[in-house]
Design a protein around this motif. Structure first.
Motif, PDB file in Angstrom:
ATOM      1  N   SER A  11       0.835  -1.207   0.000  1.00  0.00           N
ATOM      2  CA  SER A  11       0.000   0.000   0.000  1.00  0.00           C
ATOM      3  C   SER A  11       0.871   1.259   0.000  1.00  0.00           C
ATOM      4  O   SER A  11       0.508   2.280  -0.577  1.00  0.00           O
ATOM      5  CB  SER A  11      -1.016  -0.012   1.140  1.00  0.00           C
ATOM      6  OG  SER A  11      -0.348  -0.077   2.357  1.00  0.00           O
ATOM      7  N   GLU A  14       1.849   1.855  -3.515  1.00  0.00           N
ATOM      8  CA  GLU A  14       0.725   2.461  -4.252  1.00  0.00           C
ATOM      9  C   GLU A  14       0.679   3.966  -4.017  1.00  0.00           C
ATOM     10  O   GLU A  14       0.562   4.748  -4.962  1.00  0.00           O
ATOM     11  CB  GLU A  14      -0.593   1.833  -3.801  1.00  0.00           C
ATOM     12  CG  GLU A  14      -0.949   0.591  -4.592  1.00  0.00           C
ATOM     13  CD  GLU A  14      -2.333   0.061  -4.229  1.00  0.00           C
ATOM     14  OE1 GLU A  14      -2.824  -0.794  -4.973  1.00  0.00           O
ATOM     15  OE2 GLU A  14      -2.909   0.484  -3.199  1.00  0.00           O
ATOM     16  N   GLU A  15       0.799   4.339  -2.755  1.00  0.00           N
ATOM     17  CA  GLU A  15       0.796   5.780  -2.422  1.00  0.00           C
ATOM     18  C   GLU A  15       1.936   6.494  -3.128  1.00  0.00           C
ATOM     19  O   GLU A  15       1.769   7.590  -3.672  1.00  0.00           O
ATOM     20  CB  GLU A  15       1.022   5.970  -0.920  1.00  0.00           C
ATOM     21  CG  GLU A  15      -0.225   6.004  -0.089  1.00  0.00           C
ATOM     22  CD  GLU A  15       0.131   6.033   1.396  1.00  0.00           C
ATOM     23  OE1 GLU A  15       1.032   6.785   1.792  1.00  0.00           O
ATOM     24  OE2 GLU A  15      -0.488   5.238   2.140  1.00  0.00           O
ATOM     25  N   LEU A  18       1.213   6.909  -6.861  1.00  0.00           N
ATOM     26  CA  LEU A  18       0.211   7.968  -7.079  1.00  0.00           C
ATOM     27  C   LEU A  18       0.833   9.346  -6.852  1.00  0.00           C
ATOM     28  O   LEU A  18       0.561  10.289  -7.594  1.00  0.00           O
ATOM     29  CB  LEU A  18      -1.001   7.764  -6.158  1.00  0.00           C
ATOM     30  CG  LEU A  18      -1.855   6.519  -6.461  1.00  0.00           C
ATOM     31  CD1 LEU A  18      -2.934   6.334  -5.399  1.00  0.00           C
ATOM     32  CD2 LEU A  18      -2.488   6.606  -7.859  1.00  0.00           C
ATOM     33  N   LYS A  23      -0.258   6.134 -12.843  1.00  0.00           N
ATOM     34  CA  LYS A  23      -1.494   5.373 -12.624  1.00  0.00           C
ATOM     35  C   LYS A  23      -1.258   4.288 -11.566  1.00  0.00           C
ATOM     36  O   LYS A  23      -0.155   3.749 -11.456  1.00  0.00           O
ATOM     37  CB  LYS A  23      -1.919   4.697 -13.936  1.00  0.00           C
ATOM     38  CG  LYS A  23      -2.284   5.683 -15.028  1.00  0.00           C
ATOM     39  CD  LYS A  23      -3.791   5.621 -15.278  1.00  0.00           C
ATOM     40  CE  LYS A  23      -4.337   6.831 -15.997  1.00  0.00           C
ATOM     41  NZ  LYS A  23      -3.587   7.271 -17.173  1.00  0.00           N
ATOM     42  N   LYS A  24      -2.356   3.965 -10.850  1.00  0.00           N
ATOM     43  CA  LYS A  24      -2.242   3.033  -9.728  1.00  0.00           C
ATOM     44  C   LYS A  24      -1.672   1.664 -10.140  1.00  0.00           C
ATOM     45  O   LYS A  24      -0.921   1.044  -9.384  1.00  0.00           O
ATOM     46  CB  LYS A  24      -3.626   2.862  -9.106  1.00  0.00           C
ATOM     47  CG  LYS A  24      -3.597   2.386  -7.682  1.00  0.00           C
ATOM     48  CD  LYS A  24      -4.991   2.449  -7.088  1.00  0.00           C
ATOM     49  CE  LYS A  24      -5.066   1.751  -5.760  1.00  0.00           C
ATOM     50  NZ  LYS A  24      -6.396   1.743  -5.202  1.00  0.00           N
ATOM     51  N   ARG A  26       0.605   0.872 -11.943  1.00  0.00           N
ATOM     52  CA  ARG A  26       2.082   0.854 -12.004  1.00  0.00           C
ATOM     53  C   ARG A  26       2.681   0.295 -10.706  1.00  0.00           C
ATOM     54  O   ARG A  26       3.794  -0.214 -10.707  1.00  0.00           O
ATOM     55  CB  ARG A  26       2.628   2.264 -12.222  1.00  0.00           C
ATOM     56  CG  ARG A  26       2.209   2.902 -13.519  1.00  0.00           C
ATOM     57  CD  ARG A  26       3.063   2.395 -14.665  1.00  0.00           C
ATOM     58  NE  ARG A  26       2.573   2.902 -15.932  1.00  0.00           N
ATOM     59  CZ  ARG A  26       2.755   2.282 -17.083  1.00  0.00           C
ATOM     60  NH1 ARG A  26       3.424   1.138 -17.140  1.00  0.00           N
ATOM     61  NH2 ARG A  26       2.277   2.788 -18.184  1.00  0.00           N
ATOM     62  N   ALA A  27       1.918   0.438  -9.606  1.00  0.00           N
ATOM     63  CA  ALA A  27       2.406  -0.089  -8.317  1.00  0.00           C
ATOM     64  C   ALA A  27       2.588  -1.606  -8.419  1.00  0.00           C
ATOM     65  O   ALA A  27       3.541  -2.170  -7.879  1.00  0.00           O
ATOM     66  CB  ALA A  27       1.440   0.257  -7.193  1.00  0.00           C
ATOM     67  N   ARG A  28       1.658  -2.254  -9.123  1.00  0.00           N
ATOM     68  CA  ARG A  28       1.754  -3.702  -9.283  1.00  0.00           C
ATOM     69  C   ARG A  28       3.002  -4.070 -10.086  1.00  0.00           C
ATOM     70  O   ARG A  28       3.701  -5.032  -9.786  1.00  0.00           O
ATOM     71  CB  ARG A  28       0.477  -4.235  -9.966  1.00  0.00           C
ATOM     72  CG  ARG A  28       0.309  -5.726  -9.871  1.00  0.00           C
ATOM     73  CD  ARG A  28      -1.138  -6.144 -10.088  1.00  0.00           C
ATOM     74  NE  ARG A  28      -2.005  -5.747  -8.986  1.00  0.00           N
ATOM     75  CZ  ARG A  28      -2.149  -6.438  -7.855  1.00  0.00           C
ATOM     76  NH1 ARG A  28      -1.499  -7.558  -7.687  1.00  0.00           N
ATOM     77  NH2 ARG A  28      -2.942  -6.014  -6.898  1.00  0.00           N
TER      78      ARG A  28
END
Ligand code: SAH
Length: 364
Positions: A11, A14-15, A18, A23-24, A26-28
């Motif tokens: 998480s 993810e923050e 962002l 885009k979210k 991209r965290a993955r």
């Protein structure tokens, strides 16, 4: 030193993504790349711009494998270097079910156990959660790329999962509960499904017996295998080889273990290193039986790995088997562990100690 991206939970990643205006999803991609042991600069799914922004703030390679030693029994020992030049070590042991990796949690150690090489130069610093995790990620990446290469060369294309490291033990240099916050964060990240996803049941945390932290760990909801380095059957004898015994008596350790069992439903483990003339005769076996009989625990015996800076020596192999037999007859669940990798400095802290010494000689 820059920040360490492997410290972050999913998480938090993810923050971060962002906050960079990405885009979210991209965290993955970022988490996926890091889990594969890649450097930020090597993650091809992220844009150059995104990577450049990340690299302004984070180390590209907070941990690197500096040297690799392979033992005749297949055990591999790794010397890792950290961004500030410090060194820690780790071991990967091959078993039938997979690979168990032993990680370090501190550079050096301040517990002062009389038989251990990690503590020879005291504590230098705690590792961050990400520095502990990176040891797993790097070794996993290396061994799984070799597994895949071997399978391909044998014509076997059926390798679905390339994950090599199946089990983790916190038994390298350092006292994990003396670096409590970072260790717990590491445990959460290494078990996370967006990360390596190693089951807590496949993780063992070994402590010299920091009782207050053992109670705290029981509240974290991480059902790992709690292991206590006991090595003696009375407080007096324990104090001779483990200074921590002055702070926490065996009775308190056993209560904390029982609490761990009640809170997690997991049986607990004791490490008992067999040292000649110290703790390995029949009277000690009987004392250990009296101490532990009927408890939901397992005893791992190991003959001391002689450390040349220390005067203690291992119990003879015959004596070790006699000790094991007596424990079993007395109703304890116990195993005598093989000494793996002793030809490559398999004992805790020996590799780094040897390396530091060599550096000293080189400088002289
Ligand atoms: N600080 C933690 C974990 C690191 S040591 C702890 O004390 O448990 C991991 C295990 O290796 C401990 O059981 C420790 O007592 C044991 N150990 C250390 N040096 C050793 C040696 N020279 N031979 C055999 N076991 C050793």
């Amino acid at each position: 030193m820059k920040e360490i991206i492997q410290d972050l939970s999913y998480s938090e990643l993810e923050e971060l993504i962002l906050s960079l205006g990405e885009k979210k999803f991209r965290a993955r991609q970022l988490a996926g790349g890091l889990t594969k042991g890649k450097r930020i600069s090597e993650i091809s799914t992220l844009s150059k711009d995104c990577k450049a922004k990340l690299l302004e703030r984070f180390e590209d390679a907070p941990v690197v494998i500096k040297e690799r030693f392979t033992s005749s029994d297949g055990t591999e020992k790794f010397l890792f270097s950290l961004a500030d030049g410090n060194l820690v070590e780790g071991v990967a042991m091959r078993y039938k079910y997979g690979v168990t990796q032993c990680v370090s949690t501190q550079v050096g150690c301040r517990m002062g156990c009389a038989f251990c090489a990690s503590t020879l130069h005291g504590l230098i610093r705690n590792l961050t959660a990400g520095e502990i995790l990176a040891q797993v990620l790097l070794v996993n990446a290396l061994l799984s790329s070799e597994n895949t290469a071997n399978a391909a060369s044998e014509g076997g294309m059926s390798v679905k999962s390339a994950r090599a490291v199946t089990n983790v033990v916190l038994m390298g240099s350092g006292e994990p509960l003396d670096n409590y916050g970072n260790t717990v964060k590491f445990l959460r990240n290494v078990t996370a499904k967006e990360g390596p996803g190693i089951s807590a049941r496949n993780i063992s945390l070994s402590t010299c017996g920091l009782v207050d932290k053992m109670y705290a760990l029981a509240e974290e909801g991480i059902p790992l295998n709690l292991t206590v380095s006991l090595h003696a059957t009375t407080d007096e004898e324990r104090r001779r080889i483990m200074p921590v015994a002055r702070a926490w008596p065996i009775g308190e350790i056993l209560k904390a273990c029982q609490n761990y069992f009640e809170k997690t439903g997991r049986r607990y483990y004791f490490e008992y290193t067999l040292i000649a003339g110290e703790n390995s005769d029949e009277a000690h076996a009987d004392a250990l039986i009296r101490l532990l009989r009927g408890k939901p625990c397992h005893v791992n015996l190991i003959r001391l790995n002689a450390v040349k800076e220390r005067t203690l020596s291992p119990a003879a192999e015959k004596e070790a088997y006699r000790f094991l037999g007596r424990l079993e007859k007395g109703g304890l669940s116990a195993t005598l562990r093989r000494q793996m990798g002793s030809d490559i400095g398999g004992a805790c802290g020996q590799l780094r100690a040897g390396y530091l010494e060599k550096q000293g000689e080189d400088r002289a």
